[in-house]
Motif scaffolding. Structure first.
Motif, PDB file in Angstrom:
ATOM      1  N   MET A  65      39.860  24.210 -16.317  1.00 53.99           N
ATOM      2  CA  MET A  65      40.442  24.838 -17.924  1.00 53.99           C
ATOM      3  C   MET A  65      42.223  25.648 -17.451  1.00 53.99           C
ATOM      4  N   LYS A  66      42.780  25.885 -18.994  1.00 52.66           N
ATOM      5  CA  LYS A  66      43.886  26.984 -18.449  1.00 52.66           C
ATOM      6  C   LYS A  66      44.142  28.000 -18.873  1.00 52.66           C
ATOM      7  N   THR A  67      44.825  28.459 -18.054  1.00 54.68           N
ATOM      8  CA  THR A  67      44.939  30.117 -18.556  1.00 54.68           C
ATOM      9  C   THR A  67      46.055  30.941 -19.222  1.00 54.68           C
ATOM     10  N   VAL A  68      46.297  31.605 -19.593  1.00 57.95           N
ATOM     11  CA  VAL A  68      46.945  31.691 -20.941  1.00 57.95           C
ATOM     12  C   VAL A  68      47.089  32.949 -20.497  1.00 57.95           C
ATOM     13  N   LEU A  69      48.150  33.885 -20.438  1.00 59.77           N
ATOM     14  CA  LEU A  69      48.407  34.998 -20.302  1.00 59.77           C
ATOM     15  C   LEU A  69      49.355  35.670 -21.641  1.00 59.77           C
ATOM     16  N   PHE A  70      48.988  35.977 -22.312  1.00 57.19           N
ATOM     17  CA  PHE A  70      49.420  36.890 -24.241  1.00 57.19           C
ATOM     18  C   PHE A  70      49.680  38.257 -24.453  1.00 57.19           C
ATOM     19  N   ALA A  71      50.955  38.620 -25.089  1.00 54.07           N
ATOM     20  CA  ALA A  71      51.103  40.065 -25.694  1.00 54.07           C
ATOM     21  C   ALA A  71      51.971  39.378 -27.048  1.00 54.07           C
TER      22      ALA A  71
ATOM     23  N   GLY B  67      39.474  26.060 -25.186  1.00 53.68           N
ATOM     24  CA  GLY B  67      38.717  25.742 -24.016  1.00 53.68           C
ATOM     25  C   GLY B  67      39.722  26.586 -22.470  1.00 53.68           C
ATOM     26  N   TRP B  68      40.592  27.407 -22.917  1.00 54.83           N
ATOM     27  CA  TRP B  68      42.048  28.053 -21.555  1.00 54.83           C
ATOM     28  C   TRP B  68      41.197  29.403 -22.319  1.00 54.83           C
ATOM     29  N   THR B  69      41.248  30.118 -21.151  1.00 59.83           N
ATOM     30  CA  THR B  69      41.295  31.419 -20.943  1.00 59.83           C
ATOM     31  C   THR B  69      42.831  32.481 -21.244  1.00 59.83           C
ATOM     32  N   VAL B  70      41.956  33.272 -22.336  1.00 57.07           N
ATOM     33  CA  VAL B  70      43.385  34.132 -22.905  1.00 57.07           C
ATOM     34  C   VAL B  70      43.367  35.591 -22.105  1.00 57.07           C
ATOM     35  N   LEU B  71      44.432  35.555 -21.268  1.00 60.91           N
ATOM     36  CA  LEU B  71      44.371  37.120 -20.897  1.00 60.91           C
ATOM     37  C   LEU B  71      45.105  37.937 -21.528  1.00 60.91           C
ATOM     38  N   PRO B  72      44.663  38.781 -21.984  1.00 57.24           N
ATOM     39  CA  PRO B  72      45.492  39.721 -23.265  1.00 57.24           C
ATOM     40  C   PRO B  72      46.143  40.879 -22.533  1.00 57.24           C
ATOM     41  N   THR B  73      47.098  41.414 -23.158  1.00 52.53           N
ATOM     42  CA  THR B  73      47.685  42.302 -22.271  1.00 52.53           C
ATOM     43  C   THR B  73      47.998  43.336 -23.579  1.00 52.53           C
ATOM     44  N   ILE B  74      48.776  42.924 -23.984  1.00 53.71           N
ATOM     45  CA  ILE B  74      49.556  43.926 -25.220  1.00 53.71           C
ATOM     46  C   ILE B  74      49.348  43.321 -26.956  1.00 53.71           C
ATOM     47  N   GLN B  75      48.683  44.211 -28.075  1.00 49.96           N
ATOM     48  CA  GLN B  75      49.799  43.382 -28.620  1.00 49.96           C
ATOM     49  C   GLN B  75      50.277  44.723 -30.034  1.00 49.96           C
ATOM     50  N   MET B  76      51.562  45.063 -30.247  1.00 50.89           N
ATOM     51  CA  MET B  76      52.585  45.886 -30.620  1.00 50.89           C
ATOM     52  C   MET B  76      52.742  45.599 -32.007  1.00 50.89           C
TER      53      MET B  76
END
Length: 496
Positions: A1-7, A59-68
């Motif tokens: 499983m892949k983990t992705v940081l998202f912004a 099936g990725w794990t998304v790590l949400p940070t901030i979306q502006m």
């Protein structure tokens, strides 16, 4: 499983507008921290939705940070950048060792009080954090077609992926394509990016994807991609003409798995295609008198005449309250006019008077001195609403900016024997007919519709129009770029 940081950090900055863009402007459009960046974007038709839907389906794990995101407007206040960076980099420091990739929804033409290259600044800081920690993590960013791309943006990202259509009907699709590229990169594929700036700055009216020079350049880019399997993608970036920065203008970017020299030669070819079709990128516009004479000469037919006012292109950042077209048009005595103006003061007067009341207003041209003078309009208050509406075109240019739900703020409709005018409290680009339909206004039945846009209106308005004419008026999104007081465009070309 892949983990992705998202912004996400999205703003198209107009350097010549006097009103800065503060944190409140982002909170009024999109400001989502942590899990809200998923909950408030998934399913809304935006680029963020395109990424999130793809990530979750794989099936990725998304790590949400901030979306502006904020509507196009003046330079961004540093406070807003600090809020983004504080939240994002705290998460990056905390999660860096467990992530497989970073995915960013950007614009590419963001300018702040102290930075001409906000995206390049953010990407450089990301790279610095990863290098300090000894990590190799792919960083993929989605860009608007109007991005002013710097070498710093390219050097500090792994792959950039730009929209290919203007109007931006492919914004969500671009994010899906970028997410697929990220998947390949996380699986071990290597790419190198080659960047090619040009000296050409074209107005928004000259970079529609169905017209020259964009049509030929985009077609040539797609042919290269189809012929060479080493090419992961070619970005044709029209640039955003109203950012007074050194990197303003038309540019190309190629991501390749093969030799850099070959990718560079492809970009040389594309520059030649651009130059061969460059004249069409600086279109000539009519005076209002010329446009009306041509309209009067048309044979009878169904649908309104569109009077396009690119100098007050709301999607390009202007206030949406210019009167330099509407005032003279009303003065001709013509009727059957539909228009929209951003004027919160006039909205409040209408709401106070009440539906059905007769009222005399001073409307428009209240934000600055660049967009005409207020005009007097007497009529009846036909409607007042909260200004919220759902987009009728779910993949429209507007959806690329805000998703499929829109908010014009408190709104009012006033009418007399000449015109029906929608007044809004928040400027709203005319990219979807739902804007007018939701307020009880039928542009299909008008004789003339004033449209404050350059290209982004076309998917919504062209299907109902009998004809359209671009009109040269006062305003800071003028197509005649030599009128603007640029200071930083050394060596750039603003006209033929």
């Amino acid at each position: 499983m892949k983990t992705v940081l998202f912004a996400g950090l999205y703003h198209e900055t107009h350097s010549f507008l006097s009103d800065p863009t503060g944190l409140a402007a982002f909170k009024a459009t999109a400001f989502n921290v942590g899990e809200a960046a998923i909950a408030n974007n998934l399913g809304n038709g935006s680029p963020s939705d395109g990424f999130l839907s793809t990530a979750l389906s794989r099936g990725w794990t998304v790590l949400p940070t901030i979306q502006m995101a904020a509507m196009p407007s003046g330079p961004v206040e540093d406070e807003a950048i600090r809020v983004f960076e504080g939240t994002f980099f705290e998460a990056l420091e905390r999660e860096a060792e467990r992530i497989d990739g970073i995915f960013l929804i950007l614009h590419g033409a963001m300018v702040s009080e102290t930075s001409d290259d906000v995206e390049g600044q953010v990407l450089a800081r990301i790279r610095a954090v990863l290098e300090r920690k000894g990590l190799v993590v792919p960083v993929v960013g989605v860009l608007d077609l109007h991005a002013n791309v710097s070498q710093a943006m390219v050097d500090n990202s792994t792959l950039l992926c730009a929209y290919r259509e203007n109007p931006h009907t492919d914004a969500r699709e671009t994010a899906v394509r970028a997410a697929i590229h990220l998947d390949e990169l996380m699986s071990g594929t290597d790419v190198v990016q080659v960047h090619r700036p040009t000296r050409y700055v074209l107005p928004p009216t000259g970079v529609g994807s169905m017209n020259e020079p964009m049509r030929s350049v985009l077609a040539a880019a797609r042919r290269i991609e189809a012929a060479d399997p080493d090419i992961a993608g070619i970005n044709v970036m029209a640039g955003y003409a109203y950012s007074d920065i050194a990197d303003c203008g038309f540019s190309f970017n190629c991501s390749t798995r093969g030799p850099v020299a070959i990718a560079s030669a492809y970009l040389d070819e594309l520059v030649e295609v651009l130059e061969a079709n460059l004249a069409a990128g600086y279109p000539q516009e009519n005076t209002l008198d010329e446009a009306l004479r041509q309209a009067d000469a048309l044979p009878d037919g169904a649908g309104p005449i569109l009077l396009i006012e690119p100098a007050d292109n709301i999607g390009g950042g202007t206030p949406g309250d210019a009167t330099d077209l509407l005032g003279p048009l009303l003065a001709t005595g013509r009727s059957g006019i539909v228009a929209a103006l951003n004027d919160p003061e006039a909205v409040e007067e209408c709401r106070a008077a009440g539906i059905g009341s007769e009222i005399t207003l001073r409307i428009g041209a209240k934000v600055d001195r660049h967009h005409g003078a207020p005009i007097t309009f007497s009529g009846r208050v036909k409607n007042t609403t909260d200004g919220r509406f759902e987009l009728e075109l779910k993949n429209s240019h507007l959806a690329s900016m805000i998703g499929t739900s829109a908010d014009m703020g408190a709104s009012a409709v006033v009418e007399n024997e000449q015109a029906v005018i929608l007044l809004t409290s928040k400027k709203m680009p005319p990219m979807d007919l739902g804007q007018l339909h939701s307020q009880g206004v039928r542009p299909e039945e008008a004789r003339y519709v004033v449209v404050k846009a350059a290209v982004s209106h076309k998917d919504a308005y062209d299907p109902i129009a009998r004809a359209s004419f671009y009109v040269d008026t006062a305003g800071l999104c003028t197509s005649n770029l030599v009128r603007l007081p640029y200071r930083k465009l050394t060596g750039k070309r603003l006209s033929l």
